[in-house]
Design an enzyme around this catalytic site. Structure first.
Site, short mmCIF file in Angstrom:
data_model
loop_
_atom_site.label_atom_id
_atom_site.label_comp_id
_atom_site.label_asym_id
_atom_site.label_seq_id
_atom_site.Cartn_x
_atom_site.Cartn_y
_atom_site.Cartn_z
N GLY A 38 83.60 16.74 54.61
CA GLY A 38 83.94 15.86 55.73
C GLY A 38 83.46 14.43 55.49
O GLY A 38 84.13 13.47 55.86
N THR A 39 82.32 14.31 54.85
CA THR A 39 81.77 12.97 54.58
C THR A 39 82.74 12.17 53.71
O THR A 39 83.07 11.01 54.01
CB THR A 39 80.40 13.11 53.86
OG1 THR A 39 79.52 13.83 54.73
CG2 THR A 39 79.80 11.76 53.53
N ASN A 41 78.99 16.34 67.26
CA ASN A 41 78.29 17.48 66.66
C ASN A 41 76.98 17.81 67.35
O ASN A 41 76.52 18.94 67.32
CB ASN A 41 78.06 17.22 65.16
CG ASN A 41 77.53 15.84 64.88
OD1 ASN A 41 78.16 14.84 65.23
ND2 ASN A 41 76.38 15.74 64.25
N SER A 67 86.23 19.69 57.78
CA SER A 67 85.32 20.20 56.76
C SER A 67 85.27 21.72 56.87
O SER A 67 85.00 22.26 57.94
CB SER A 67 83.93 19.60 56.99
OG SER A 67 83.02 20.18 56.07
N HIS A 80 83.29 24.10 55.84
CA HIS A 80 82.11 24.92 56.09
C HIS A 80 81.75 25.03 57.57
O HIS A 80 80.85 25.76 57.96
CB HIS A 80 80.90 24.46 55.24
CG HIS A 80 80.24 23.19 55.67
ND1 HIS A 80 79.08 23.17 56.41
CD2 HIS A 80 80.55 21.90 55.45
CE1 HIS A 80 78.71 21.91 56.61
NE2 HIS A 80 79.58 21.12 56.03
N THR A 134 89.50 17.75 39.01
CA THR A 134 90.05 19.10 38.91
C THR A 134 89.78 19.86 40.20
O THR A 134 88.68 19.80 40.74
CB THR A 134 89.44 19.84 37.70
OG1 THR A 134 89.70 19.07 36.54
CG2 THR A 134 90.03 21.23 37.53
N CYS A 174 65.92 13.36 62.40
CA CYS A 174 64.58 13.57 61.84
C CYS A 174 64.62 13.86 60.35
O CYS A 174 65.35 14.73 59.91
CB CYS A 174 63.89 14.73 62.53
SG CYS A 174 63.17 14.27 64.09
N1 PLP Z 1 81.41 14.77 60.82
C1 PLP Z 1 80.84 15.58 61.71
C2 PLP Z 1 81.13 15.41 63.15
C3 PLP Z 1 79.96 16.59 61.27
O1 PLP Z 1 79.39 17.39 62.17
C4 PLP Z 1 79.69 16.71 59.89
C5 PLP Z 1 78.74 17.72 59.38
O2 PLP Z 1 77.72 17.98 59.99
C6 PLP Z 1 80.34 15.83 59.01
C7 PLP Z 1 81.19 14.87 59.50
C8 PLP Z 1 80.09 15.89 57.53
O3 PLP Z 1 80.73 17.00 56.98
P1 PLP Z 1 80.29 17.53 55.51
O4 PLP Z 1 79.01 18.25 55.69
O5 PLP Z 1 81.40 18.43 55.10
O6 PLP Z 1 80.19 16.33 54.65
#
Ligand code: PLP
Length: 408
Positions: free
Chosen positions: A74-75, A153, A201, A203, A239, A327
């Site tokens: 996601g990042t 989140n 994302s 996971h 890849t 934290c």
């Molecule tokens: N955006 C949100 C709202 C998230 O909760 C998270 C992960 O905690 C991310 C982005 C980042 O995702 P990733 O861990 O796959 O980089």
């Protein structure tokens, strides 16, 4: 790793890989290891299987498979969306986002600010919502992109993404949403939302870590963030992470199938937990409003306690939750999300996020409700907040960090 019984209430942090997902991906680690770009069938068949996985994730969000770019997480998707908007519109140097985004947006925007871009961080009110009028006023002729997360989140609070998209459309400005916390919890239809780009994302939906996607609406200009080979139709080099892509496809099917369960059974478990805490433990409050919220998330303030201490005792009882704060070891910074909502630092430092999922049971909720009250009573008994000096020391520290958070 210790296999003792764990009560896992931290599903917004990551999720267990579903057995069905594991079974789907395993052959691609063990047997079908060919490179999808290879000419021979041992490789090219894997390429076809990736396309089948792409169709599955596309279906989950109502997209065309060609609009899906697999990424590493996601990042990366969040970084890539903003990067592309800026590179494809080089005259535009302004980005609008919110003060409560994930660090994958906030920190990238901080980086951009250091490199000459202007960033507007929209504030939120006590309910964690942005002022849509202010959003409208913040968009300028040189705004390259607006990026607003769909669901937070830390608190689970949901933003009105369709309305935000409509405002962006009116200004003819690109709109990206970080929907990382949404799949499996709320239905996603990218066409109804009318977003230009959307991040997911895997996971967070019972697939492994290390795979994400960026939805990019047809005819939206896109400049790759990871530059290299021709993979992902030239949109992301590297890849392919084949097994994880296959896993993402299977997890997408399951997420759609589990929507109902998340919104009935998991929601009921979350509500039982939250109501039980608020009823049986004095000086506790829910962080933010009851709705609009993800059905699995509860963030509760335990006044007079420190989240880290609560988490330690929970851990000793085999319970996983999160402080939802920024934290890091040695840092006492309260969460930027809670601070942005105007929550006093002393209270923010005592907030715990419980995020449930499809594998949780009522017995687990009962167990937490039985374990938590004596823990909180014990911590309040020994709380440093009872002692004037350390209390004042913390307040000073927080006054400083709050100021920092506001200017960030
Ligand atoms: N955006 C949100 C709202 C998230 O909760 C998270 C992960 O905690 C991310 C982005 C980042 O995702 P990733 O861990 O796959 O980089």
């Amino acid at each position: 790793m210790n296999q003792r019984k764990t009560v896992y209430f931290d599903n917004n942090a990551t999720t267990r890989v579903a057995p069905e997902v594991f079974d789907a991906m395993a052959p691609y680690l063990r047997d079908f290891y060919g490179n999808p770009s290879s000419a021979y069938r041992f490789g090219s068949q894997v390429g076809k299987d990736i396309e089948a996985a792409r169709e599955k994730v596309a279906k989950m969000i109502g997209a065309d498979p060609k609009e899906i770019i697999f990424t590493s997480c996601g990042t990366e998707s969040n970084n890539a969306a903003i990067h592309s908007a800026l590179v494809t519109q080089p005259k535009k140097k302004h980005v609008v986002t919110t003060a409560v985004e994930h660090s994958a947006i906030i920190k990238y925007c901080e980086f951009l600010r250091k490199h000459g871009y202007e960033i507007t961080l929209l504030p939120v009110d006590a309910d964690g919502q942005i002022d849509l009028h202010l959003l409208d006023k913040s968009i300028r002729p040189d705004t390259a992109i607006v990026s607003v997360m769909w669901a937070n989140n830390e608190t689970g609070i949901v933003f009105p993404i369709e309305e935000i998209a409509a405002i962006c459309r009116m200004h003819d400005v690109l709109f990206h949403t970080d929907a990382t916390q949404v799949p499996g919890k709320m239905p996603i239809d990218v066409n109804a939302l009318d977003v230009d780009m959307l991040t997911l994302s895997a996971h967070k939906l019972h697939a492994p870590k290390g795979i994400g996607l960026l939805y990019v609406k047809k005819r939206t200009k896109f400049q790759p963030y990871v530059i290299g080979g021709h993979q992902e139709r030239g949109n992301r080099g590297g890849t392919e992470n084949v097994a994880n892509m296959i896993a993402f496809g299977r997890a997408a099917e399951l997420a759609t199938a589990h929507l109902q369960d998340e919104n009935t059974r998991v929601r009921a478990l979350r509500d039982k937990l939250e109501n039980g805490i608020l009823k049986t433990i004095p000086h506790t409050v829910r962080t933010g409003p009851k709705e609009p919220r993800l059905p699995n998330t509860s963030n509760v303030a335990f006044d007079g306690c420190e989240a880290e201490a609560i988490l330690m005792l929970l851990d000793q009882a085999g319970i996983c939750a999160s402080s939802g704060s920024a934290c890091t070891t040695g840092s006492l910074d309260p969460s930027h999300v809670l601070v942005a909502m105007g929550i006093k630092p002393m209270r923010a430092r005592g907030c715990i996020r419980f995020s449930l999922g499809i594998y949780n049971t009522e017995e687990e909720v009962d167990y937490v409700l039985q374990q938590l009250p004596p823990m909180i009573a014990k911590l309040r008994e020994i709380s440093p907040a009872k002692h004037g000096d350390s209390h004042r020391k913390h307040e000073t520290h927080f006054a400083e960090t709050t100021t920092r958070a506001k200017v960030a």
